[in-house]
Design a protein around this motif. Sequence first.
Motif, PDB file in Angstrom:
ATOM      1  N   MET A   1     -32.099  -1.520   4.172  1.00  0.00           N
ATOM      2  CA  MET A   1     -31.673  -0.351   3.384  1.00  0.00           C
ATOM      3  C   MET A   1     -32.530   0.866   3.750  1.00  0.00           C
ATOM      4  SD  MET A   1     -29.335  -0.362   0.996  1.00  0.00           S
ATOM      5  CE  MET A   1     -28.578   0.986   0.091  1.00  0.00           C
ATOM      6  N   LYS A   2     -31.896   1.997   3.850  1.00  0.00           N
ATOM      7  CA  LYS A   2     -32.615   3.246   4.108  1.00  0.00           C
ATOM      8  C   LYS A   2     -32.192   4.298   3.094  1.00  0.00           C
ATOM      9  CE  LYS A   2     -34.231   1.703   8.068  1.00  0.00           C
ATOM     10  NZ  LYS A   2     -35.272   0.696   7.802  1.00  0.00           N
ATOM     11  N   LEU A   3     -33.091   5.251   2.878  1.00  0.00           N
ATOM     12  CA  LEU A   3     -32.743   6.436   2.095  1.00  0.00           C
ATOM     13  C   LEU A   3     -32.716   7.596   3.084  1.00  0.00           C
ATOM     14  CD1 LEU A   3     -32.223   7.538  -0.757  1.00  0.00           C
ATOM     15  CD2 LEU A   3     -34.663   7.989  -0.944  1.00  0.00           C
ATOM     16  N   VAL A   4     -31.556   8.221   3.222  1.00  0.00           N
ATOM     17  CA  VAL A   4     -31.419   9.363   4.117  1.00  0.00           C
ATOM     18  C   VAL A   4     -31.454  10.626   3.258  1.00  0.00           C
ATOM     19  CG1 VAL A   4     -29.989  10.481   5.871  1.00  0.00           C
ATOM     20  CG2 VAL A   4     -30.013   7.977   5.689  1.00  0.00           C
ATOM     21  N   ILE A   5     -32.433  11.479   3.507  1.00  0.00           N
ATOM     22  CA  ILE A   5     -32.550  12.736   2.761  1.00  0.00           C
ATOM     23  C   ILE A   5     -32.141  13.868   3.690  1.00  0.00           C
ATOM     24  CG2 ILE A   5     -34.142  14.296   1.572  1.00  0.00           C
ATOM     25  CD1 ILE A   5     -35.783  11.888   0.742  1.00  0.00           C
TER      26      ILE A   5
ATOM     27  N   ASP B   1     -29.034  -0.345   6.826  1.00  0.00           N
ATOM     28  CA  ASP B   1     -29.590   0.075   8.121  1.00  0.00           C
ATOM     29  C   ASP B   1     -28.489   0.300   9.160  1.00  0.00           C
ATOM     30  OD1 ASP B   1     -31.640  -1.064   6.547  1.00  0.00           O
ATOM     31  OD2 ASP B   1     -32.840  -1.458   8.331  1.00  0.00           O
ATOM     32  N   ILE B   2     -27.509  -0.578   9.144  1.00  0.00           N
ATOM     33  CA  ILE B   2     -26.501  -0.587  10.201  1.00  0.00           C
ATOM     34  C   ILE B   2     -25.593   0.643  10.163  1.00  0.00           C
ATOM     35  CG2 ILE B   2     -24.615  -1.798   9.065  1.00  0.00           C
ATOM     36  CD1 ILE B   2     -24.418  -3.641  11.467  1.00  0.00           C
ATOM     37  N   ARG B   3     -25.589   1.346   9.017  1.00  0.00           N
ATOM     38  CA  ARG B   3     -24.712   2.511   8.901  1.00  0.00           C
ATOM     39  C   ARG B   3     -25.457   3.848   9.000  1.00  0.00           C
ATOM     40  NH1 ARG B   3     -20.911   3.002   4.440  1.00  0.00           N
ATOM     41  NH2 ARG B   3     -19.520   3.966   5.961  1.00  0.00           N
ATOM     42  N   VAL B   4     -26.765   3.793   9.290  1.00  0.00           N
ATOM     43  CA  VAL B   4     -27.532   5.033   9.404  1.00  0.00           C
ATOM     44  C   VAL B   4     -26.970   5.929  10.507  1.00  0.00           C
ATOM     45  CG1 VAL B   4     -29.781   6.000  10.074  1.00  0.00           C
ATOM     46  CG2 VAL B   4     -29.671   4.144   8.406  1.00  0.00           C
TER      47      VAL B   4
END
Lengths: 109, 109, 109
Positions: free
Chosen positions: C1-5, C50-53
């Motif tokens: 999981m990532k947080l994209v800002i 992660d895979i959709r970043v």
Amino acid sequence: MKLVIVVVQDQDSNKLLNALMEHNFRVTKLSSSGGFLKSGNTTFMIGTEDIRVDKALQIIRDNCKSRDQLVAPVSPMGGNADSFIPYPVEVEVGGATVFVIPVEQFHQF
Amino acid sequence: MKLVIVVVQDQDSNKLLNALMEHNFRVTKLSSSGGFLKSGNTTFMIGTEDIRVDKALQIIRDNCKSRDQLVAPVSPMGGNADSFIPYPVEVEVGGATVFVIPVEQFHQF
Amino acid sequence: MKLVIVVVQDQDSNKLLNALMEHNFRVTKLSSSGGFLKSGNTTFMIGTEDIRVDKALQIIRDNCKSRDQLVAPVSPMGGNADSFIPYPVEVEVGGATVFVIPVEQFHQF
Ligand code: NI
Ligand code: NI
Ligand code: NI
């Protein structure tokens, strides 16, 4: 140290803020709005020692968990009476999205 | 690359913003409010190369450090004169809470 | 999981929000303002696997990439006609600043 970022519906935000403060969490509130058709939401940033992350998560779950709520019907005002639903309707309210972020340095000046 | 998240009191926020910009830091300001009885606060997000994190911290400390301030007494206006304090009072103002967060990818489009 | 800002200019923010939602990204919008002389900006937080970043980054690039735009001249209204530029001027608009942040825990309650 962790930074816990929580997005909750406005209707749960005061309750959550009070519960977090009662347990001595340091909280900052950001104005935010959802990308979906949800009502307004609030974003909290909570800075906490690693050991208290589980406690923060428990407080968030207890105060914001997604649940069904009975909503009283709105009587039609000059509208189409055919579409009037004369009994309470169950809708899902609440819910929280939580991100726990690593913190490399924490300072208070 | 790091993301530095800083929460400061509103009264220090312009001074801090100007000092950061003078030193060529890229800053985004978020509207925020404190969870405590503090006056309004402001949250800044500063994106910076690792090597400049210490400089950012120094600027934050220099501009926002918690300090005592003498506050002139407010004269009672039809209030209870018994509780009037006829001399300046020292209150603590300022202060900054700072989180340095790791950044896995940084892009400018 | 990532947080994209992501920080983008206000003029691109609805377009970006719609494009992200069409692709089923979960987005929270924060009110923000730039530290520079830029017009108003908007900050989005996107929580994603992660895979959709890369897909999120592509959508951001496609909708917010910095580009030149022809701006029609404003005719002088009782102003100094000497400084009037009677032809369109190219200005740079748009642009996005993106941080991808690691997430240690992600919860939905
Ligand atoms: Ni308790
Ligand atoms: Ni300097
Ligand atoms: Ni597509």
